[in-house]
Design an enzyme around this catalytic site. Structure first.
Site, short mmCIF file in Angstrom:
data_model
loop_
_atom_site.label_atom_id
_atom_site.label_comp_id
_atom_site.label_asym_id
_atom_site.label_seq_id
_atom_site.Cartn_x
_atom_site.Cartn_y
_atom_site.Cartn_z
N THR A 83 0.86 -1.18 0.00
CA THR A 83 0.00 0.00 0.00
C THR A 83 0.90 1.22 0.00
O THR A 83 1.48 1.59 1.04
CB THR A 83 -0.92 0.02 1.23
OG1 THR A 83 -1.71 -1.17 1.25
CG2 THR A 83 -1.85 1.23 1.19
N LYS A 162 -6.92 1.57 -3.58
CA LYS A 162 -6.46 0.97 -2.33
C LYS A 162 -6.38 2.00 -1.20
O LYS A 162 -6.88 1.77 -0.10
CB LYS A 162 -5.09 0.32 -2.56
CG LYS A 162 -4.40 -0.17 -1.30
CD LYS A 162 -5.22 -1.15 -0.51
CE LYS A 162 -4.41 -1.67 0.69
NZ LYS A 162 -5.24 -2.17 1.77
#
Length: 290
Positions: A83, A162
């Protein structure tokens, strides 16, 4: 992810594993894996490279080393699951292509329990050929669902999704924390508030997170979603919002509370520790001693 890839991936040879912390890789010794002694060994022996690191700086440093190994990486597929900021992903794609390899952005949604259960949700973008190659290892092996964004040439879109998606989790924890504190201070009681959570959101992450708060599991030695990772995600989201000409007030408030978590608990703080911050603001102890 490693557990499921090794056990359910139908691999022709042992899975090659490398970790910046060797002890973590060595702990996988009972699986069908080969623990590489170096990053160079791991990359040189692999056709597909899955990577997942804690932050942008870490993944960039690993890619800079991986793409320069002797013998090169031409034709190898790099599937990046961290991420990170969309701009970092775009930079990694550029670096990978220049080295003659194939890049796929493949960030994942899911807590550690979901990873262990093979229930992660992958968001993929980038090379369609690369995505086709890694697909047998995603749904049904490491994940339960794949969101395919490969029709868009911008790999950064996977990370926008995300990072934005993680603000939903952050907002959920913020709302649960506020609600439970109000329930306690008003005399309603957290048990009654949790009955409402169960009735309306029992099949969603709301209930497990609620129970983490009501059982005191928001303070733990090993965080499930560490405060540093959550704060990094919030920074990325706020950066994206600013660049896009919008605001995210809930994320801004949650980011401030994450900073308070870090001050209270240090690196062992968890995203759920926001509850302790809200309790403290209301004149309650950070954690109720059972």
């Amino acid at each position: 992810m490693v557990l499921n890839l090794a056990n359910k991936g139908n691999l022709d040879s042992p899975l090659i594993v490398w970790n910046r912390s060797p002890k973590r890789a060595e702990a996988l010794g009972d699986l069908k894996v080969h623990v590489a002694a170096s990053l160079e060994e791991a990359i040189s022996k692999a056709d597909i490279v899955f990577s997942c690191l804690s932050n942008d700086e870490a993944i960039k440093s690993v890619y800079e080393a991986a793409l320069k190994i002797p013998g090169g990486v031409k034709g190898k597929i790099f599937a990046e699951c961290s991420t990170i900021h969309p701009d970092t992903t775009r930079e990694l794609e550029k670096m990978t292509k220049e080295a003659g390899a194939v890049f796929v952005a493949a960030p994942v949604f899911g807590a550690p329990a979901a990873a262990i259960a093979g229930a992660l949700v992958f968001v993929v973008a980038g090379s369609k050929a690369g995505i086709e190659k890694i697909s047998p290892y995603l749904q049904g092996v490491m994940g339960r669902l794949v969101i395919d964004l490969s029709d868009d040439p911008d790999v950064g879109k996977a990370l926008i999704l995300k990072v934005t998606g993680n603000t939903i989790i952050l907002g959920m924890v913020e709302a649960l924390s506020e609600g439970h504190v109000l329930a306690e201070k008003s005399g309603l009681g957290t048990e009654n508030f949790e009955k409402f959570i169960t009735a309306l959101f029992g099949a969603s992450p709301y209930l497990p997170y609620s129970k983490r708060l009501t059982t005191g599991d928001y303070v733990r030695e090993e965080p499930l979603f560490g405060v540093d990772l959550a704060a990094k995600d919030a920074r990325h989201a706020l950066s994206l919002a600013k660049a896009s000409g919008t605001t995210m007030p809930i994320t801004e408030i949650a980011a401030q509370n994450l900073a308070a978590v870090k001050e209270e608990l240090g690196a062992s703080g968890d995203i759920a520790s926001i509850y302790g911050v809200m309790r403290k603001k209301a004149g309650l102890p950070f954690i109720e001693k059972k």
